[in-house]
Design a protein around this motif. Structure first.
Motif, short mmCIF file in Angstrom:
data_model
loop_
_atom_site.label_atom_id
_atom_site.label_comp_id
_atom_site.label_asym_id
_atom_site.label_seq_id
_atom_site.Cartn_x
_atom_site.Cartn_y
_atom_site.Cartn_z
N ASN A 58 0.83 -1.21 0.00
CA ASN A 58 0.00 0.00 0.00
C ASN A 58 0.86 1.26 0.00
O ASN A 58 0.58 2.23 -0.71
CB ASN A 58 -0.94 0.01 1.20
N ASP A 59 1.91 1.25 0.81
CA ASP A 59 2.81 2.40 0.86
C ASP A 59 3.54 2.59 -0.47
O ASP A 59 3.73 3.72 -0.94
CB ASP A 59 3.82 2.25 1.99
N LEU A 60 3.92 1.48 -1.10
CA LEU A 60 4.59 1.55 -2.40
C LEU A 60 3.66 2.12 -3.46
O LEU A 60 4.07 2.94 -4.28
CB LEU A 60 5.10 0.17 -2.81
N VAL A 61 2.41 1.69 -3.45
CA VAL A 61 1.44 2.21 -4.42
C VAL A 61 1.30 3.72 -4.28
O VAL A 61 1.27 4.44 -5.29
CB VAL A 61 0.07 1.49 -4.27
N THR A 62 1.22 4.21 -3.06
CA THR A 62 1.11 5.65 -2.85
C THR A 62 2.33 6.38 -3.40
O THR A 62 2.20 7.41 -4.07
CB THR A 62 0.95 5.95 -1.34
N THR A 63 3.50 5.84 -3.16
CA THR A 63 4.73 6.44 -3.68
C THR A 63 4.76 6.40 -5.20
O THR A 63 5.14 7.38 -5.85
CB THR A 63 5.96 5.72 -3.10
N HIS A 84 13.40 2.90 -8.25
CA HIS A 84 14.25 1.94 -7.55
C HIS A 84 14.28 2.23 -6.06
O HIS A 84 14.19 1.31 -5.23
CB HIS A 84 15.66 1.99 -8.13
N ASP A 85 14.43 3.49 -5.69
CA ASP A 85 14.46 3.87 -4.28
C ASP A 85 13.16 3.52 -3.57
O ASP A 85 13.17 3.08 -2.42
CB ASP A 85 14.76 5.36 -4.13
N ALA A 86 12.04 3.70 -4.26
CA ALA A 86 10.74 3.36 -3.67
C ALA A 86 10.64 1.85 -3.43
O ALA A 86 10.20 1.41 -2.36
CB ALA A 86 9.60 3.83 -4.57
N ASP A 87 11.06 1.06 -4.41
CA ASP A 87 11.06 -0.40 -4.23
C ASP A 87 11.95 -0.81 -3.06
O ASP A 87 11.56 -1.62 -2.23
CB ASP A 87 11.54 -1.10 -5.51
N ALA A 88 13.14 -0.24 -3.01
CA ALA A 88 14.09 -0.60 -1.96
C ALA A 88 13.59 -0.16 -0.58
O ALA A 88 13.82 -0.85 0.42
CB ALA A 88 15.45 0.02 -2.25
N PHE A 125 10.25 -2.52 0.10
CA PHE A 125 10.55 -3.96 0.06
C PHE A 125 12.06 -4.16 0.07
O PHE A 125 12.65 -4.56 -0.94
CB PHE A 125 9.92 -4.61 -1.18
N PRO A 126 12.70 -3.86 1.20
CA PRO A 126 14.17 -3.91 1.24
C PRO A 126 14.74 -5.30 0.97
O PRO A 126 15.87 -5.42 0.51
CB PRO A 126 14.51 -3.43 2.66
N THR A 127 13.97 -6.34 1.25
CA THR A 127 14.47 -7.70 1.00
C THR A 127 14.20 -8.15 -0.42
O THR A 127 14.62 -9.24 -0.81
CB THR A 127 13.83 -8.70 1.98
N GLY A 128 13.49 -7.33 -1.20
CA GLY A 128 13.21 -7.68 -2.58
C GLY A 128 12.18 -8.77 -2.75
O GLY A 128 12.16 -9.45 -3.77
N ASP A 129 11.32 -8.95 -1.75
CA ASP A 129 10.35 -10.05 -1.82
C ASP A 129 9.00 -9.64 -2.40
O ASP A 129 7.99 -10.26 -2.14
CB ASP A 129 10.15 -10.68 -0.44
N LEU A 130 9.00 -8.59 -3.22
CA LEU A 130 7.77 -8.17 -3.88
C LEU A 130 7.47 -9.16 -5.00
O LEU A 130 8.25 -9.31 -5.93
CB LEU A 130 7.93 -6.76 -4.45
#
Length: 118
Positions: free
Chosen positions: A36-41, A78-82, A85-90
């Protein structure tokens, strides 16, 4: 009803408080919040990308400026993904990604005309 079964209701209340305290520990809940936070970003990033695309279409930028602006948008993505989802488990759904690509192409074709190179 509350007075008839106080131990049961006490257990229900205690269980709900424990579940509320542990909600961020469960993987699904944590992933859902991060998504949800990623979608907003990403929505904010989309607004910026559309603004940049309109400037490109209007011919306001040189090729070097376009390349630099694209790099900035890619880094923000890239920064938003990191961050979220810092572990890359998206999880990635290839079928939904293909639909999104088609929708993006249709949008840009309708706004700026058909592409000249595929």
């Amino acid at each position: 009803m509350w007075q008839s079964y106080p131990m049961i209701w006490g257990g229900v209340i205690a269980a709900s408080q424990v579940a509320d305290a542990l909600k961020d520990v469960f993987p699904f809940t944590a992933r859902h919040k991060a998504a949800n936070d990623l979608v907003t970003t990403l929505e904010a990033l989309l607004i910026e990308a559309l603004y940049e695309a309109e400037g490109v279409y209007a011919g306001q930028f040189t090729n070097e400026q376009i390349t630099d602006r694209r790099r900035v948008l890619m880094k923000l993505r890239h920064d938003a993904d990191a961050k979220h989802f810092p572990t890359g488990d998206l999880p990635e759904r290839k079928d939904l990604l293909a639909l999104a690509d088609e929708a993006a192409i249709a949008y840009f074709d309708s706004m700026f005309g058909p592409r000249t190179n595929p």
